[in-house]
Design a protein around this motif. Structure first.
Motif, PDB file in Angstrom:
ATOM      1  N   ALA A 155       0.839  -1.207   0.000  1.00  0.00           N
ATOM      2  CA  ALA A 155       0.000   0.000   0.000  1.00  0.00           C
ATOM      3  C   ALA A 155       0.873   1.257   0.000  1.00  0.00           C
TER       4      ALA A 155
ATOM      5  N   LYS B 255       2.374   1.708  -3.452  1.00  0.00           N
ATOM      6  CA  LYS B 255       1.337   2.184  -4.373  1.00  0.00           C
ATOM      7  C   LYS B 255       1.147   3.694  -4.228  1.00  0.00           C
ATOM      8  N   ARG B 256       1.090   4.147  -2.975  1.00  0.00           N
ATOM      9  CA  ARG B 256       0.890   5.576  -2.740  1.00  0.00           C
ATOM     10  C   ARG B 256       2.086   6.379  -3.266  1.00  0.00           C
ATOM     11  N   ARG B 257       3.270   5.864  -2.985  1.00  0.00           N
ATOM     12  CA  ARG B 257       4.499   6.574  -3.394  1.00  0.00           C
ATOM     13  C   ARG B 257       4.581   6.667  -4.929  1.00  0.00           C
TER      14      ARG B 257
ATOM     15  N   HIS C 266       2.073   6.593  -6.971  1.00  0.00           N
ATOM     16  CA  HIS C 266       1.051   7.543  -7.421  1.00  0.00           C
ATOM     17  C   HIS C 266       1.532   8.972  -7.238  1.00  0.00           C
ATOM     18  N   GLU C 267       2.205   9.237  -6.128  1.00  0.00           N
ATOM     19  CA  GLU C 267       2.724  10.592  -5.892  1.00  0.00           C
ATOM     20  C   GLU C 267       3.798  10.960  -6.909  1.00  0.00           C
TER      21      GLU C 267
ATOM     22  N   THR D 153      -1.987   4.997 -10.945  1.00  0.00           N
ATOM     23  CA  THR D 153      -2.260   3.974  -9.943  1.00  0.00           C
ATOM     24  C   THR D 153      -1.738   2.651 -10.465  1.00  0.00           C
TER      25      THR D 153
END
Ligand code: DLL
Length: 437
Positions: free
Chosen positions: A392, A395-397, A399-400, A405
């Motif tokens: 998770a 995934k966030r990193r 996306h940033e 995604t």
């Protein structure tokens, strides 16, 4: 509007004279104002006065994406920030983007070349332009926006995504022109079919599709399923954004706005110019840009150059479809992605190792990115929940970093195949060139 298009029909000798004069001025100004160009020209023992003919272009040093990284963010600008009125950015090769800037006059030039682009498809005051390119740091949205306003069309600044709303606009607002990536256009075609809306009942007439590679097969599919003429448009942020080149209705290559951007095709190994028609790396020198003049910028895109007359009457040279890249940049859902950017993102997350594999697939009309990355020994020992937690975070990193995604799987240590030589980081399973399957 007549002035806008006159340059497209100049006899080539006259165009050459115009280009040489502009080239000398642009190189002189870059040498005076930008340390990188000053030093490179000095090292090559050249000044703008040595440019006696366009053939002398080949004596000038190249500029690359790495130069943008080294000069980040504003080191390649020829003007003080006071004179900059817009900034855009595209993917860099690591954590930092490639930053580009425009003066007021640059924005004027950009609107002009985009107006010309749209006029290639006959777009004018009576058109409704559904602009589904992304608005924001990406040059697609605002580039098309200002060009469409310049020709007096009604622009719907709908940006990408929100399919339901796109269908509403297509049906209710009477869009005659669609601007989007070819893969998103195909996605919209499928969505229309699913909603039981027939393309012939819409008013669409022409589409400007680009920002990613596509094929003649894809063109046939789009023309049939959306009932429009599909034109290929090419551009890159460093040079200006969209507006660098576009097809005319003859659709035998994309006319380059050569009065502003001087194209060359070089052998990527020797960096010597190749003959017209021979594939090589496309290189651009800007002729009129104020904020960010570029000398021999290596695009990494592979194509051919054609200076033979076009049946449309334009004298501007044409480039063929982009058939590949000389680096490892991927274009996923219209977003440029370097594997090194993802690697950089992975190094920012505790709990995973930079052993990874990127798998790119075509999921219906759209691309899907899967990232497989190894857990550290301690995360693996902590069990499945810890691995999911790390996924998770990754995934966030990601996306940033790249705005996409990804589907992230954290796998146990040593699960990714090791290679004795170059690591294989990418499995691109998409049909070549984006043709629909
Ligand atoms: O993609 C600008 C653009 C916006 C072009 C809208 C067309 C329409 P960048 O994000 O800097 O700029 O990406 C530039 O995209 O070097 C090519 O590799 C690729 N590319 C752009 N147009 C095409 C095309 C915009 N028609 C990079 N065919 C370029 C194939 C394309 N590749």
């Amino acid at each position: 509007m007549k002035d806008l298009t006159a340059a497209e029909r100049l006899p080539r000798t006259e165009l050459g004279r115009l280009q040489l004069g502009r080239l000398r001025r642009s190189v002189a100004s870059a040498a005076e104002r930008i340390p990188l160009h000053r030093e490179r020209l000095r090292a090559a023992g050249l000044t703008a006065r040595d440019l006696r003919s366009l053939d002398d272009l080949r004596r000038l040093p190249f500029t690359t994406k790495a130069d943008f990284r080294d000069a980040y963010p504003y080191g390649l600008l020829a003007v003080p920030l006071d004179d900059v009125v817009r900034v855009h950015a595209s993917s860099g090769t690591t954590g930092k983007p490639t930053v580009v800037a425009y003066t007021r006059r640059d924005l004027q030039t950009w609107s002009d070349v985009m107006a010309r682009t749209l006029m290639m498809g006959g777009v004018g005051r009576s058109d409704v332009v559904q602009n589904a390119y992304g608005y924001g740091l990406f040059t697609g949205g605002l580039g098309f926006h200002y060009g469409a306003e310049r020709v007096g069309a009604a622009v719907i600044p709908i940006s990408g995504g929100f399919t339901e709303r796109q269908l509403m606009a297509l049906q209710d607002l009477g869009s005659t022109v669609l601007c989007s990536t070819p893969s998103y256009a195909l996605y919209l075609a499928e969505a229309l079919e699913e909603a039981g809306i027939a393309a012939k009942d819409l008013r669409l007439r022409v589409g400007f599709f680009g920002a990613e590679p596509w094929t003649e097969g894809m063109r046939a599919a789009l023309e049939e399923r959306l009932d429009l003429m599909a034109l290929n448009i090419y551009g890159l942020s460093e040079v200006i954004g969209p507006g660098v080149s576009v097809e005319c209705p003859e659709r035998r290559g994309m006319h380059v706005a050569e009065d502003h951007f001087l194209p060359e095709v070089v052998d990527p190994a020797t960096l010597e110019p190749v003959a017209d028609g021979v594939p090589g790396e496309l290189v651009f020198t800007t002729l009129t840009k104020e904020a960010l003049p570029l000398i021999r910028y290596r695009t990494r895109d592979i194509t051919t150059l054609d200076r033979t007359p076009c049946a449309c009457g334009r004298t501007l040279a044409r480039i063929g479809r982009i058939t590949g890249r000389t680096d490892d940049m991927l274009i996923i859902r219209g977003v440029n992605v370097y594997p090194s950017q993802i690697e950089h993102a992975l190094t920012q997350v505790a709990g995973v190792e930079p052993h990874y594999l990127l798998v790119v697939r075509r999921d219906g009309a759209l691309d899907a990115l899967e990232v497989r990355v190894e857990a550290t020994a301690s995360v693996a020992a902590a069990g499945p929940d810890a691995m999911r937690g790390a996924a998770a975070l990754v995934k966030r990193r990601i996306h940033e970093t790249i705005g996409l995604t990804a589907d992230v799987t954290v796998v146990p240590p040593k699960a990714i195949e090791r290679s004795a030589g170059k690591a294989k980081r990418v499995e691109d399973l998409r049909p070549r060139g984006g043709a629909p399957s």
